[in-house]
Design a protein around this motif. Structure first.
Motif, mmCIF file in Angstrom:
data_model
loop_
_atom_site.group_PDB
_atom_site.id
_atom_site.type_symbol
_atom_site.label_atom_id
_atom_site.label_comp_id
_atom_site.label_asym_id
_atom_site.label_seq_id
_atom_site.Cartn_x
_atom_site.Cartn_y
_atom_site.Cartn_z
ATOM 1 N N GLY A 7 0.829 -1.211 0.000
ATOM 2 C CA GLY A 7 0.000 0.000 0.000
ATOM 3 C C GLY A 7 0.856 1.249 0.000
ATOM 4 N N ILE A 8 1.927 1.248 -0.779
ATOM 5 C CA ILE A 8 2.941 2.306 -0.708
ATOM 6 C C ILE A 8 2.443 3.655 -1.202
ATOM 7 C CG2 ILE A 8 3.935 1.896 -3.016
ATOM 8 C CD1 ILE A 8 6.721 2.247 -1.650
ATOM 9 N N ALA A 9 1.356 3.678 -1.981
ATOM 10 C CA ALA A 9 0.898 4.944 -2.560
ATOM 11 C C ALA A 9 0.032 5.763 -1.616
ATOM 12 C CB ALA A 9 0.141 4.699 -3.862
ATOM 13 N N GLY A 10 -0.310 5.248 -0.449
ATOM 14 C CA GLY A 10 -1.027 6.059 0.521
ATOM 15 C C GLY A 10 -0.169 7.227 0.972
ATOM 16 N N SER A 14 3.687 6.466 1.767
ATOM 17 C CA SER A 14 4.755 6.976 0.909
ATOM 18 C C SER A 14 5.699 7.891 1.687
ATOM 19 C CB SER A 14 4.173 7.708 -0.292
ATOM 20 O OG SER A 14 3.348 8.784 0.098
ATOM 21 N N ALA A 15 5.151 8.656 2.649
ATOM 22 C CA ALA A 15 6.003 9.526 3.455
ATOM 23 C C ALA A 15 6.942 8.711 4.339
ATOM 24 C CB ALA A 15 5.140 10.454 4.313
ATOM 25 N N LEU A 16 6.423 7.655 4.962
ATOM 26 C CA LEU A 16 7.281 6.810 5.779
ATOM 27 C C LEU A 16 8.299 6.080 4.915
ATOM 28 C CD1 LEU A 16 8.056 5.603 8.502
ATOM 29 C CD2 LEU A 16 6.284 3.862 8.164
ATOM 30 N N ALA A 17 7.883 5.659 3.716
ATOM 31 C CA ALA A 17 8.817 4.986 2.815
ATOM 32 C C ALA A 17 10.013 5.875 2.499
ATOM 33 C CB ALA A 17 8.103 4.574 1.528
ATOM 34 N N SER A 30 4.153 -1.900 -3.242
ATOM 35 C CA SER A 30 3.115 -2.106 -4.246
ATOM 36 C C SER A 30 1.853 -1.387 -3.808
ATOM 37 C CB SER A 30 2.821 -3.600 -4.425
ATOM 38 O OG SER A 30 2.252 -4.139 -3.237
ATOM 39 N N ASP A 31 0.971 -1.183 -4.774
ATOM 40 C CA ASP A 31 -0.346 -0.632 -4.469
ATOM 41 C C ASP A 31 -1.260 -0.894 -5.656
ATOM 42 O OD1 ASP A 31 -2.455 0.820 -3.215
ATOM 43 O OD2 ASP A 31 -0.956 2.082 -2.235
ATOM 44 N N GLY A 32 -2.544 -0.802 -5.401
ATOM 45 C CA GLY A 32 -3.504 -1.067 -6.461
ATOM 46 C C GLY A 32 -3.770 0.150 -7.313
#
Length: 469
Positions: A7-10, A14-17, A30-32
């Protein structure tokens, strides 16, 4: 450490990534549904991610997985989650991971129903412009910072604190995991109706947040809110707001393409400030950021004017998308009534003689829930035309989902011209007929909005273009 984000696009994910990537961790995900500005942002930073979910995409030898909570992830049936469980990969929510960062830092949580992203970005930008290197976590893409998340080398850590729950299993509000030593509270208005059905249930975690603060913690809060007064009762508070009042006050406001005002400090000092941000709510945000930074002792009064003048805000918070069209396009974040209303009021205040055309997508649960139908009675006041895209269907079974035609009919009943559009392409065709070049267009959603933030601005730049702005 090798970390995978499901769910990286949340916004928070994304900020934590990027925060973890700034420390040298190997980050993938990944994300949908991945759409701008987050997709372009991750690509620019070189963070690899997959669109869609498949067990084979999960990298080998993972040390940790951060699992998002979006309904679109369909965690009950997600093949990547099943693969992570099968391998026994340690898993955390992003709030749990962020809490681990915050415990040993001089952490300031920025909380409230609206204004959090802009305020957190503003605090980080001003500190960096004055030679500091704070850590920060922002749930939106800032226009003036290299990333939405950064570990930093200074003791200070600036966290946008979301009141939404950690996950379906963990019903705590995320900000309760963040160990704040200081709190900036911008607003408190009932939101997230699918999780907090009553105003009292929404207010409860804010009481918990204040209660868990250390006795000597700095509390800075917007004045004039009865709800904020309730949750901060018994604490010493540094107040801020528009007009005369206790604490920090924004006075002599002059709105324009570049707005100006005077910030009066508690000791009677007067700081002249200028900003390109639109709306009175952003003048109030600047007063709040200044109150926090000066009271916290991390900047001096003379440090404020330059960075505030240069700060352009965050993506989707009334940032101008066109470069030369005489009919400008702005994008606002319309996840709640208050956010949508403040964006509309800002456009009307700055362009009082222009027709306002709003393109709206009822993306969040709140806008799609029957209990919020009355929001449509007043939210679009001041607009000449509202074009409404269909409400998305994810999570629709969990609440009484409004239909597309119900929403349009309610807006019309409020006396505002409204039309339904089936897609972004249909909106483009309608705007080709509706616009003459004297309007202002506001794109309003927290979702993809049919790709209009990317497709509409160049179209209008070409049609109504003058010299590049």
């Amino acid at each position: 450490m090798k970390v995978y984000f499901l769910g990286i696009a949340g916004a928070g994910m994304s900020a934590l990534a990027t925060l973890m990537a700034s420390e040298g961790h190997e980050v993938t995900g990944s994300d949908g549904a991945v759409y701008p500005p987050v997709s372009a942002y991750l690509e620019r930073l070189g963070v690899p991610f997959h669109r869609g979910f498949a067990a084979a995409q999960v990298p080998s030898d993972l040390d940790l997985a951060i699992v998002g909570s979006s309904a679109a992830l369909d965690l009950q049936n997600n093949p990547e989650l099943e693969e992570l469980k099968r391998r026994g990969v340690p898993m955390r929510s992003f709030a749990e991971q962020l809490g681990r960062y915050s415990e040993a830092r001089r952490t300031c949580v920025v909380a409230g129903s609206f204004g959090k992203s802009t305020l957190t970005a503003m605090l980080a930008f001003i500190m960096r412009e004055t030679g500091r290197d704070p850590g920060y976590f922002i749930g939106a893409v800032p226009l003036d910072l290299p990333a939405t998340g950064h570990a930093g080398t200074d003791p200070e850590l600036l966290l946008e604190g979301d009141e939404y729950v950690v996950s379906l299993e963990d019903r705590r509000s995320k900000f309760l995991l963040y160990h704040p030593k200081a709190l900036l509270l911008s607003s408190l208005v009932h939101d997230h109706l699918n999780v907090f059905p009553t105003a009292e249930s929404y207010e409860a975690p804010f009481h918990d947040l204040v209660d868990q603060l250390p006795p000597d913690a700095l509390v800075v809060a917007a004045r004039g809110s009865e709800a904020i007064a309730r949750v901060t009762a018994g604490r010493e508070v540094v107040w801020y707001g528009l007009g005369e009042g206790p604490g920090y006050s924004a006075l002599d406001v002059r709105l324009g393409e570049v707005s100006s005002f005077v910030l009066k400090t508690p000791d009677g000092g007067r700081l002249p400030l200028r900003t390109e941000l639109l709306g009175l709510h952003n003048i109030e945000n600047i007063a709040g950021a200044a109150a926090l930074l000066l009271s916290w002792g991390v900047v001096r009064p003379d440090d404020l004017a330059g960075p505030i003048r240069r700060f352009r805000g965050v993506a989707r918070r009334l940032d101008r998308k066109t470069r030369r069209s005489r009919a400008p396009v702005y994008e606002g974040f319309g996840s709640s009534y208050e956010k949508a209303r403040s964006a509309i009021e800002a456009i009307v205040a700055h362009f009082p003689s222009r027709r306002l055309v709003v393109v709206f997508e009822p993306h969040t649960f709140s806008w799609r829930d029957e209990s919020a139908l009355e929001w449509y009675d007043t939210v679009f006041a001041g607009a000449s035309l509202v074009i409404v895209l269909p409400p998305p269907s994810h999570g629709a079974a969990t609440h009484r989902q409004l239909k597309h035609d119900e929403i349009v009919a309610r807006i019309r009943a409020a006396g505002v011209a409204a039309e339904a559009a089936s897609s972004g392409e249909a909106v483009l065709e309608r705007l080709d007929r509706a616009l003459s070049g004297d309007e202002v267009v506001l794109l309003l959603s927290s979702g993809p909005l049919g790709g209009l933030a990317e497709s509409l601005p160049p179209r209008l730049d070409q049609r109504f273009g003058g010299p590049a702005r």
